[in-house]
Design a protein around this motif. Structure first.
Motif, mmCIF file in Angstrom:
data_model
loop_
_atom_site.group_PDB
_atom_site.id
_atom_site.type_symbol
_atom_site.label_atom_id
_atom_site.label_comp_id
_atom_site.label_asym_id
_atom_site.label_seq_id
_atom_site.Cartn_x
_atom_site.Cartn_y
_atom_site.Cartn_z
ATOM 1 N N ARG A 9 58.422 -22.443 -6.398
ATOM 2 C CA ARG A 9 59.674 -22.404 -5.637
ATOM 3 C C ARG A 9 59.489 -21.917 -4.208
ATOM 4 N NH1 ARG A 9 64.434 -19.456 -8.668
ATOM 5 N NH2 ARG A 9 65.495 -20.246 -6.813
ATOM 6 N N GLY A 67 63.319 -31.581 -15.208
ATOM 7 C CA GLY A 67 64.369 -30.629 -15.515
ATOM 8 C C GLY A 67 64.292 -30.251 -16.980
ATOM 9 N N ALA A 126 59.090 -28.434 -16.205
ATOM 10 C CA ALA A 126 60.280 -27.944 -15.497
ATOM 11 C C ALA A 126 60.253 -26.427 -15.380
ATOM 12 C CB ALA A 126 61.544 -28.394 -16.234
ATOM 13 N N GLU A 127 59.861 -25.742 -16.448
ATOM 14 C CA GLU A 127 59.794 -24.277 -16.420
ATOM 15 C C GLU A 127 58.727 -23.801 -15.447
ATOM 16 O OE1 GLU A 127 58.912 -20.511 -19.455
ATOM 17 O OE2 GLU A 127 59.030 -22.567 -20.246
ATOM 18 N N ARG A 177 57.506 -25.418 -12.853
ATOM 19 C CA ARG A 177 57.902 -25.741 -11.479
ATOM 20 C C ARG A 177 58.934 -24.745 -10.953
ATOM 21 N NH1 ARG A 177 61.241 -28.846 -8.250
ATOM 22 N NH2 ARG A 177 60.166 -30.225 -6.778
ATOM 23 N N GLN A 178 59.891 -24.389 -11.793
ATOM 24 C CA GLN A 178 60.929 -23.460 -11.404
ATOM 25 C C GLN A 178 60.382 -22.050 -11.184
ATOM 26 O OE1 GLN A 178 63.967 -24.211 -10.689
ATOM 27 N NE2 GLN A 178 64.991 -22.211 -10.584
ATOM 28 N N THR A 179 59.370 -21.678 -11.956
ATOM 29 C CA THR A 179 58.863 -20.302 -11.924
ATOM 30 C C THR A 179 57.798 -20.090 -10.852
ATOM 31 O OG1 THR A 179 59.277 -20.161 -14.308
ATOM 32 C CG2 THR A 179 57.867 -18.458 -13.334
#
Length: 832
Positions: A425, A344, A417-418, A420-422
């Motif tokens: 998803r 995160g 975290a960035e 994985r989020q981008t």
């Protein structure tokens, strides 16, 4: 792509001829079997939960109690003193027929009596487990009256055959120390580190803290102690591990080297001459590898790990017991498998899945999903080896960005975290990432060899070869700790690494549990690998495949150029970290715990004093020293700090460096230092530590927005020497049982006298930029491994040099104590 299609249940396409449906019946059956397995697992966990809630009682005894009450009542002997009649008349006759109502009333009363008796027994045990006076008993002396009475009461109240989590509700709560005790202990612990003016400054800060906000912070912490099972563990996990934004590779994860040490020490007493020959054999032929075939070794240890997971799920693993009476907390075992750390931007989180039917495998830049069950049956090693062999034969090139993908888990957490989020998803990237994160664990089939002590056991080892072996241990340790930065998935709870020539090691993410939990599992895996599964004459797994299992699924990735840039940036961060690591494995085989015990000194305290002497010679001054001690005598306990650098240890070290001090005085000071260290260790284990209390007070101060110069000073002090002992927690009875299952094999390969198997321990990265991290394992009576880490960028440290200082300190201590033994012998002779 044919293999990838097997990972989905069905697909359809629309064309000129209409719908075209492609159904994978094997996967449908796999899903059905997975569902059945999940329901069986839930059913078993429900039964275990019922059993644990009644422990040290048992459901069958409860049923027997209800039956006895019913029989006595209907025979005219009312054991309830009319309570059954009251229940029958006022409650159950309203809803049931008269005869049935009396039966139900009898059962209700009997069950109530049994529950009350069980509760009384549980409360009594909890109070008994809260007594720790037995820990302060001097070894070799007779127990006092109170410990004897306590021991008898525990034996009377404790149940038989506890399951893994049976004793969790019986464990006491970690006590909250008083402010005065903690502050006094703290000031005493830092006295050797400061001169008079600095120490007086710390005394003023402590007094100011005590007179201002300390009592308020303590009251809030007391409220947390009241409402939580452990006032430390959740904050420790959250703020020390999960809130850290730097890389977890090297900085948090630790490693274990699993070379097998064969200890042929006889159980019965032997003559001095025979013992000497036995120990000489150990030194010259300690390392044995059961096979050199990578996929065979990987298949055996993977299947052994799943057998262990099954025992955890069924709770048939026995809780570790101190003195065979006091259970240790088992809560950390719950997240050992099927667990991953999710990044995160501000804090990470630990995600644990209730079950997993596959592992994730990495080989030459490619990731695979390998199913471990077929028709609800765990694969045998010979069946799994076929899948792993197919991975080795696969010539498919990695997808764009796939080879270095795991570097995201090795770099700084916000970047991962960035990314994985981008980019992960949805779509194929999400599916493939979930295949890794939801795996039971990760298996790395490395493409490098590690040649460590591979030799015929009758060939002696020269001094030059021994030095070369130590250097290879260093390479091996580097490979398991960090690898290349992109060939380990550092977020998984643990990763098995098997080299090209079948050398085994493991890397562990630290936030979910501490090292003894993983050590327990690996020791089980080792014994299963060697004694339960074994290998055929060619070094392959034994047995004949029963069926053709599902093929390994090559995971597919669609990684954009921007994502690849982030991967390479994370890899650059990882390289900077691991290229700075100075890691050295020092093998102390001149003597071990056997000599220390003869001198009537605790081996751990003895080694800690050797580290103090070595570090003083290395740095020229005393430094704050951390030794990890477990607090698992309490519910949800993890660790506490033992401050090994004390007034007593510093006085002894100074005496060792002062030529004017006599040997007798040095020995006296050494014994005082070891005794005080043991006292600190016992205090830490029994909830009287310093650092966790001060840490929680600091957290409360931050929640309340209150600043404390004293707490800031305490929390910012660097641990220049961070140490930890790797325990050998292997159950010797289980090992002997495994030997008994394979007597012909044990006799054939000379293991019938085998006392145990242990690894070479493991280690971790340095805590301070200019400090050392030292992990050690007492592998046998005459063998200790020291894993020493530091940073190459620091001009103050050198791991090789520190290893030499440890060796010199151990030699000096032996010479000192041997002189005492000779003098004692001479004195005894003259008296006679």
């Amino acid at each position: 792509m044919a293999e990838a299609h097997e990972a989905v249940a069905f697909s359809f396409t629309v064309g000129p001829e209409g719908f075209n449906v492609d159904v994978s019946y094997d996967v449908f059956k796999a899903l059905i079997y997975a569902g059945l397995r999940s329901w069986k697992l839930r059913y078993r966990r429900t039964l275990n939960s019922l059993y644990n809630s009644l422990y040290p009682g048992h459901p069958l005894r409860g049923i027997a109690c209800c039956g006895i009450v019913s029989v006595l009542y209907f025979k005219g002997h009312d054991p309830s003193f009319n309570a059954i009649d009251w229940l029958d008349e006022h409650i159950f006759q309203r809803y049931f027929a008269r005869k049935n109502a009396k039966i139900i009333a009898c059962i209700t009363f009997g069950a109530g009596v049994y529950v009350v008796l069980t509760q009384v027994r549980q409360y009594t045990l909890k109070k008994l487990f809260s007594y720790h006076g037995w820990m302060y008993h001097e070894h070799g002396t007779e127990l006092g009256l109170v410990p004897k009475i306590w021991s008898v009461l525990v034996k009377l109240c404790v149940g038989r055959n506890p399951s893994l989590y049976s004793c969790q509700n019986l464990l006491p709560t970690l006590p909250l120390p008083s402010l005065d005790d903690t502050l006094q202990r703290y000031l005493r612990s830092v006295r050797p580190l400061y001169d008079d003016s600095e120490y007086q400054r710390m005394e003023r800060l402590a007094e100011e803290f005590k007179q201002t906000i300390a009592k308020k912070l303590q009251r809030y912490l007391w409220l947390k102690w009241i409402i939580s099972s452990n006032y430390v563990s959740d904050w420790w996990e959250k703020f020390i591990y999960l809130r850290g934004r730097s890389a977890i590779m090297v900085n948090s994860n630790f490693y274990g080297l699993v070379r097998i040490l064969i200890d042929y020490t006889e159980r019965k007493k032997q003559t001095h001459r025979i013992s000497k020959l036995v120990f000489f054999f150990i030194k010259d032929a300690v390392y044995v590898r059961p096979t050199t075939i990578q996929t065979a070794r990987a298949a055996n240890i993977t299947c052994a790990a799943f057998r262990y997971r099954t025992e955890l799920d069924h709770e048939t693993v026995k809780p570790l017991m101190v003195q065979k009476l006091i259970p240790l907390c088992s809560s950390q075992y719950e997240r050992q498998f099927n667990t991953v750390r999710i990044p995160g931007k501000e804090t990470d989180k630990i995600v644990h899945y209730s079950d997993s039917h596959h592992i994730a495998v990495y080989h030459k830049g490619r990731w695979y999903k390998v199913y471990m069950f077929y028709k609800n049956t765990l694969l045998e090693p010979c069946e799994l080896q076929l899948q792993l062999d197919e991975i080795l034969r696969d010539t498919t090139l990695p997808d764009n960005g796939e080879e270095h993908l795991a570097a995201l888990t090795a770099g700084e957490r916000p970047l991962w975290a960035e990314a994985r989020q981008t980019y992960f998803r949805s779509g194929i990237n999400r599916y493939s990432l979930e295949a890794i994160e939801k795996a039971a664990f990760v298996l790395i089939l490395d493409d490098e060899d590690f040649e460590i002590g591979t030799r015929d056991k009758n060939t002696p080892v020269s001094a030059a070869e021994k030095g070369n072996m130590t250097g290879k241990f260093d390479e091996y340790a580097h490979a398991i700790l960090h690898g290349k930065g992109y060939n380990r998935w550092f977020d998984k709870s643990f990763t098995f690494v098997v080299s090209k020539n079948a050398v085994f090691g493991f890397n562990v993410e630290h936030s979910w549990a501490d090292a003894p939990i993983s050590g327990h599992m690996v020791e089980y895996v080792l014994s299963e690998d060697i004694l339960y599964y074994g290998y055929n004459e060619l070094g392959n797994t034994r047995g004949t495949p029963r069926f053709t299992a599902l093929k390994p699924v090559k995971l597919r990735w669609n990684i954009s150029e921007n994502c690849q840039i982030m991967i390479e940036k994370s890899l650059s961060q990882a390289k900077k970290i691991y290229n700075d690591v100075d890691l050295h494995v020092f093998v102390q085989d001149a003597y071990g715990k056997g000599f220390m015990k003869k001198c009537k000194l605790s081996p751990d305290a003895y080694i800690q004093m050797a580290l103090q002497l070595a570090h003083y010679r290395d740095s020229g001054h005393f430094n704050l020293t951390y030794e990890a001690s477990m607090t698992r005598l309490f519910r949800d306990g993890r660790t506490e700090t033992v401050r090994s650098c004390s007034i007593e240890s510093s006085l002894w070290v100074k005496a060792m460096e002062d030529p004017n001090v006599t040997k007798a005085e040095r020995i006296k000071l050494l014994r005082l230092a070891c005794d005080y260290h043991q006292q600190q260790y016992r205090d830490a284990m029994t909830g009287k530590g310093i650092d966790r209390h001060l840490f929680c007070l600091y957290v409360v101060s931050k929640f309340l927005g209150l600043d404390s110069p004293f707490l800031q000073q305490v929390l910012q002090e660097p641990w220049k020497l961070s140490t930890s002992q790797t325990p050998t927690v292997y159950d010797d009875k289980l090992f002997q049982k495994l030997i008994a299952q394979k007597p012909e094999l044990a006799e054939k390969i000379g293991w019938s006298k085998l006392k145990g198997v242990v690894g070479a321990g493991g280690g971790f990265g340095p805590v301070a930029a200019d400090g050392y991290g030292v992990s050690y394992i007492i592998a046998s009576e005459d063998l200790i491994f020291f894993h020493i880490s530091s940073n190459k960028s620091s001009s103050e440290t050198d791991s090789q040099r520190f290893g030499q200082h440890i060796g010199k300190a151990m030699a000096d201590m032996r010479e000192l104590l041997e002189g005492e033994a000779r003098n004692a012998g001479a004195s005894k002779t003259s008296t006679e």
